[in-house]
Design a protein around this motif. Structure first.
Motif, PDB file in Angstrom:
ATOM      1  N   THR A  87       0.847  -1.190   0.000  1.00  0.00           N
ATOM      2  CA  THR A  87       0.000   0.000   0.000  1.00  0.00           C
ATOM      3  C   THR A  87       0.877   1.232   0.000  1.00  0.00           C
ATOM      4  OG1 THR A  87      -0.910  -1.195   1.867  1.00  0.00           O
ATOM      5  CG2 THR A  87      -2.262   0.453   0.931  1.00  0.00           C
ATOM      6  N   THR A 101       0.887   9.632  -0.544  1.00  0.00           N
ATOM      7  CA  THR A 101      -0.549   9.837  -0.422  1.00  0.00           C
ATOM      8  C   THR A 101      -1.249   9.402  -1.694  1.00  0.00           C
ATOM      9  OG1 THR A 101      -0.081  11.764   0.952  1.00  0.00           O
ATOM     10  CG2 THR A 101      -2.325  11.532   0.131  1.00  0.00           C
ATOM     11  N   ALA A 141      -7.724   9.308  -1.763  1.00  0.00           N
ATOM     12  CA  ALA A 141      -8.291   7.985  -2.035  1.00  0.00           C
ATOM     13  C   ALA A 141      -8.000   7.079  -0.853  1.00  0.00           C
ATOM     14  CB  ALA A 141      -7.698   7.407  -3.314  1.00  0.00           C
ATOM     15  N   LEU A 142      -8.751   6.008  -0.751  1.00  0.00           N
ATOM     16  CA  LEU A 142      -8.580   5.065   0.354  1.00  0.00           C
ATOM     17  C   LEU A 142      -7.586   3.980  -0.014  1.00  0.00           C
ATOM     18  CD1 LEU A 142     -12.337   4.656   1.305  1.00  0.00           C
ATOM     19  CD2 LEU A 142     -10.630   6.107   2.412  1.00  0.00           C
ATOM     20  N   ALA A 143      -6.718   3.642   0.931  1.00  0.00           N
ATOM     21  CA  ALA A 143      -5.742   2.584   0.694  1.00  0.00           C
ATOM     22  C   ALA A 143      -6.412   1.234   0.524  1.00  0.00           C
ATOM     23  CB  ALA A 143      -4.732   2.529   1.837  1.00  0.00           C
ATOM     24  N   GLY A 144      -7.639   1.080   0.989  1.00  0.00           N
ATOM     25  CA  GLY A 144      -8.369  -0.183   0.857  1.00  0.00           C
ATOM     26  C   GLY A 144      -8.612  -0.593  -0.575  1.00  0.00           C
ATOM     27  N   ASP A 154      -6.751  -3.774  -1.432  1.00  0.00           N
ATOM     28  CA  ASP A 154      -6.932  -4.999  -0.669  1.00  0.00           C
ATOM     29  C   ASP A 154      -7.052  -6.228  -1.552  1.00  0.00           C
ATOM     30  OD1 ASP A 154      -6.719  -3.697   1.686  1.00  0.00           O
ATOM     31  OD2 ASP A 154      -8.868  -3.632   2.119  1.00  0.00           O
TER      32      ASP A 154
END
Length: 162
Positions: free
Chosen positions: A65, A72, A147-150, A153
């Motif tokens: 990630t 970022t 943005a989301l690191a998810g 996943d």
């Protein structure tokens, strides 16, 4: 020249491997149970290779990630004229900031397009800096948000060249 020397090194390594295999096979083949040992070793090699291949495809590693590295994640959405070189100009503006583009989606709207980016920017590059870089390269109505690191996943399965 480099390709030729690399090919020669690989060929030399192949000959060395064949020579070692011949000595090993000759030593075992002349023994009392040599041929059974060779068949057993071949079967073990096939089983281990199959198990490794299965394990590698079942346990695909997710990419690291970017947020864990101090960088970022950003989503960028902008409108530009649908003309040659516009997307390249936007990408150049981002590259000048050491921004890594992870994905690009282009949505046509007649004589304009909406370009959407998912990028990783160095920690000191703010949303305002990204908007400025995109606007300077012809982007209109630019919207930037973290943005989301998810999103990372579930990594896509690697392409199977076979």
């Amino acid at each position: 020249m480099k390709t030729l020397s690399k090919d020669l090194i690989e060929l030399a390594a192949l000959f060395a491997a064949v020579a070692v295999a011949d000595v090993f096979a000759g030593a075992l083949g002349h023994g009392q149970h040599g041929s059974l040992i060779l068949v057993g070793l071949a079967a073990a090699l096939v089983v281990c290779s199959a198990a490794h291949r299965w394990w590698a495809h079942r346990h695909v590693r997710a990419p690291r990630t970017p947020a864990a590295t101090g960088d970022t994640l950003w989503r960028i959405r902008t409108t530009v004229a649908d003309s040659p070189g516009r997307l390249a100009a936007l990408c150049t503006g981002l590259a000048e900031l050491d921004v890594n583009i992870l994905t690009i989606q282009v949505h046509p709207l007649g004589d304009k397009v909406i370009d959407e980016f998912l990028v990783v920017a160095p920690f000191d590059v703010t949303g305002a800096v990204l908007v400025g870089a995109i606007t300077a390269r012809g982007g209109l109505g630019t919207h930037v948000e973290p943005a989301l690191a998810g999103l990372f996943d579930e990594a896509p399965a690697p392409a199977n060249p076979a």
